[in-house]
Write a protein that holds these residues in place. Sequence first.
Motif, PDB file in Angstrom:
ATOM      1  N   GLU A  16       0.834  -1.215   0.000  1.00 34.83           N
ATOM      2  CA  GLU A  16       0.000   0.000   0.000  1.00 34.83           C
ATOM      3  C   GLU A  16       0.867   1.264   0.000  1.00 34.83           C
ATOM      4  O   GLU A  16       0.580   2.230  -0.719  1.00 34.83           O
ATOM      5  CB  GLU A  16      -0.923  -0.003   1.217  1.00 34.83           C
ATOM      6  CG  GLU A  16      -1.902   1.129   1.258  1.00 34.83           C
ATOM      7  CD  GLU A  16      -2.973   1.034   0.194  1.00 34.83           C
ATOM      8  OE1 GLU A  16      -3.501   2.087  -0.182  1.00 34.83           O
ATOM      9  OE2 GLU A  16      -3.271  -0.078  -0.269  1.00 34.83           O
ATOM     10  N   ALA A  17       1.930   1.262   0.775  1.00 32.15           N
ATOM     11  CA  ALA A  17       2.827   2.423   0.828  1.00 32.15           C
ATOM     12  C   ALA A  17       3.521   2.637  -0.517  1.00 32.15           C
ATOM     13  O   ALA A  17       3.634   3.779  -0.992  1.00 32.15           O
ATOM     14  CB  ALA A  17       3.849   2.252   1.943  1.00 32.15           C
ATOM     15  N   ALA A  18       3.968   1.549  -1.140  1.00 28.76           N
ATOM     16  CA  ALA A  18       4.626   1.658  -2.443  1.00 28.76           C
ATOM     17  C   ALA A  18       3.646   2.159  -3.501  1.00 28.76           C
ATOM     18  O   ALA A  18       3.987   3.015  -4.326  1.00 28.76           O
ATOM     19  CB  ALA A  18       5.214   0.314  -2.851  1.00 28.76           C
ATOM     20  N   ALA A  19       2.412   1.652  -3.462  1.00 32.06           N
ATOM     21  CA  ALA A  19       1.401   2.094  -4.428  1.00 32.06           C
ATOM     22  C   ALA A  19       1.067   3.562  -4.212  1.00 32.06           C
ATOM     23  O   ALA A  19       0.868   4.313  -5.179  1.00 32.06           O
ATOM     24  CB  ALA A  19       0.146   1.238  -4.299  1.00 32.06           C
ATOM     25  N   GLU A  20       1.010   3.980  -2.957  1.00 36.50           N
ATOM     26  CA  GLU A  20       0.718   5.382  -2.648  1.00 36.50           C
ATOM     27  C   GLU A  20       1.814   6.300  -3.182  1.00 36.50           C
ATOM     28  O   GLU A  20       1.531   7.385  -3.713  1.00 36.50           O
ATOM     29  CB  GLU A  20       0.571   5.561  -1.136  1.00 36.50           C
ATOM     30  CG  GLU A  20       0.003   6.876  -0.721  1.00 36.50           C
ATOM     31  CD  GLU A  20      -1.444   7.066  -1.130  1.00 36.50           C
ATOM     32  OE1 GLU A  20      -1.808   8.216  -1.443  1.00 36.50           O
ATOM     33  OE2 GLU A  20      -2.194   6.085  -1.152  1.00 36.50           O
ATOM     34  N   SER A 100      11.598   3.225 -11.063  1.00 33.39           N
ATOM     35  CA  SER A 100      12.100   2.330 -10.013  1.00 33.39           C
ATOM     36  C   SER A 100      11.019   2.027  -8.983  1.00 33.39           C
ATOM     37  O   SER A 100      10.929   0.907  -8.468  1.00 33.39           O
ATOM     38  CB  SER A 100      13.336   2.921  -9.338  1.00 33.39           C
ATOM     39  OG  SER A 100      12.999   4.123  -8.691  1.00 33.39           O
ATOM     40  N   LYS A 101      10.152   3.004  -8.695  1.00 32.67           N
ATOM     41  CA  LYS A 101       9.074   2.772  -7.728  1.00 32.67           C
ATOM     42  C   LYS A 101       8.048   1.774  -8.263  1.00 32.67           C
ATOM     43  O   LYS A 101       7.547   0.934  -7.513  1.00 32.67           O
ATOM     44  CB  LYS A 101       8.398   4.090  -7.358  1.00 32.67           C
ATOM     45  CG  LYS A 101       9.287   4.975  -6.510  1.00 32.67           C
ATOM     46  CD  LYS A 101       8.627   6.289  -6.191  1.00 32.67           C
ATOM     47  CE  LYS A 101       9.564   7.162  -5.376  1.00 32.67           C
ATOM     48  NZ  LYS A 101       8.985   8.460  -5.060  1.00 32.67           N
ATOM     49  N   VAL A 102       7.739   1.858  -9.557  1.00 30.37           N
ATOM     50  CA  VAL A 102       6.806   0.907 -10.156  1.00 30.37           C
ATOM     51  C   VAL A 102       7.416  -0.492 -10.150  1.00 30.37           C
ATOM     52  O   VAL A 102       6.734  -1.482  -9.840  1.00 30.37           O
ATOM     53  CB  VAL A 102       6.420   1.340 -11.589  1.00 30.37           C
ATOM     54  CG1 VAL A 102       5.684   0.238 -12.335  1.00 30.37           C
ATOM     55  CG2 VAL A 102       5.570   2.593 -11.543  1.00 30.37           C
ATOM     56  N   ASN A 103       8.707  -0.598 -10.459  1.00 32.02           N
ATOM     57  CA  ASN A 103       9.370  -1.907 -10.415  1.00 32.02           C
ATOM     58  C   ASN A 103       9.395  -2.464  -8.997  1.00 32.02           C
ATOM     59  O   ASN A 103       9.207  -3.665  -8.791  1.00 32.02           O
ATOM     60  CB  ASN A 103      10.778  -1.817 -10.993  1.00 32.02           C
ATOM     61  CG  ASN A 103      10.757  -1.693 -12.500  1.00 32.02           C
ATOM     62  OD1 ASN A 103       9.826  -2.144 -13.165  1.00 32.02           O
ATOM     63  ND2 ASN A 103      11.783  -1.074 -13.044  1.00 32.02           N
ATOM     64  N   HIS A 104       9.612  -1.599  -8.007  1.00 36.99           N
ATOM     65  CA  HIS A 104       9.591  -2.037  -6.605  1.00 36.99           C
ATOM     66  C   HIS A 104       8.193  -2.541  -6.233  1.00 36.99           C
ATOM     67  O   HIS A 104       8.048  -3.571  -5.574  1.00 36.99           O
ATOM     68  CB  HIS A 104      10.019  -0.898  -5.689  1.00 36.99           C
ATOM     69  CG  HIS A 104       9.928  -1.220  -4.233  1.00 36.99           C
ATOM     70  ND1 HIS A 104      10.735  -2.159  -3.632  1.00 36.99           N
ATOM     71  CD2 HIS A 104       9.115  -0.738  -3.264  1.00 36.99           C
ATOM     72  CE1 HIS A 104      10.419  -2.250  -2.345  1.00 36.99           C
ATOM     73  NE2 HIS A 104       9.426  -1.389  -2.110  1.00 36.99           N
ATOM     74  N   LEU A 105       7.167  -1.827  -6.654  1.00 38.21           N
ATOM     75  CA  LEU A 105       5.790  -2.246  -6.394  1.00 38.21           C
ATOM     76  C   LEU A 105       5.504  -3.586  -7.063  1.00 38.21           C
ATOM     77  O   LEU A 105       4.889  -4.470  -6.453  1.00 38.21           O
ATOM     78  CB  LEU A 105       4.810  -1.186  -6.891  1.00 38.21           C
ATOM     79  CG  LEU A 105       3.319  -1.492  -6.744  1.00 38.21           C
ATOM     80  CD1 LEU A 105       2.953  -1.671  -5.272  1.00 38.21           C
ATOM     81  CD2 LEU A 105       2.490  -0.398  -7.369  1.00 38.21           C
ATOM     82  N   ASN A 106       5.957  -3.761  -8.297  1.00 34.09           N
ATOM     83  CA  ASN A 106       5.766  -5.043  -8.977  1.00 34.09           C
ATOM     84  C   ASN A 106       6.482  -6.173  -8.253  1.00 34.09           C
ATOM     85  O   ASN A 106       5.969  -7.298  -8.181  1.00 34.09           O
ATOM     86  CB  ASN A 106       6.233  -4.950 -10.427  1.00 34.09           C
ATOM     87  CG  ASN A 106       5.289  -4.152 -11.289  1.00 34.09           C
ATOM     88  OD1 ASN A 106       4.135  -3.957 -10.941  1.00 34.09           O
ATOM     89  ND2 ASN A 106       5.774  -3.667 -12.419  1.00 34.09           N
TER      90      ASN A 106
END
Length: 136
Positions: A16-20, A100-106
């Motif tokens: 949730e934090a990464a998606a936010e 990088s944030k999208v890759n981390h979320l994935n």
Amino acid sequence: MAESPAVVQQHLEEVEAAAEEVITDQQEIVTLDRRRNTNREALRQLQTNNLISKNPNSRTWICAGNMFLKMPKNYVTENIEKEQKQLDTEINNLRNGLRSKVNHLNDLECKEKTIGTNLKSLSPEEWNAVRQVLGK
């Protein structure tokens, strides 16, 4: 083997934090892009007004907060151009960080990395090299 509810809850909080963060960055990019477009419109209007009135020392009205100020067009144009460069830099930095944030979320969601997120456009020098190879 079943995981404990605390571990599952912590993982969901991380997701949730990464998606936010991703959503926040996307909204910031949209906001900055709108501001950049508004500045572009203002610059274009100043240029067309400059062609009409041939007076190099002319002044124009600008809105700063809740005040209207009459300032030299050259000064206003320079400041808008500086702000445009700053906005371009901020948008590019946000876009690069967003990858990088999208890759981390994935990774957190156990999905594959997004295809094409690390693509970068060709520089003018690279385009010239491509044109030379193609004979254009």
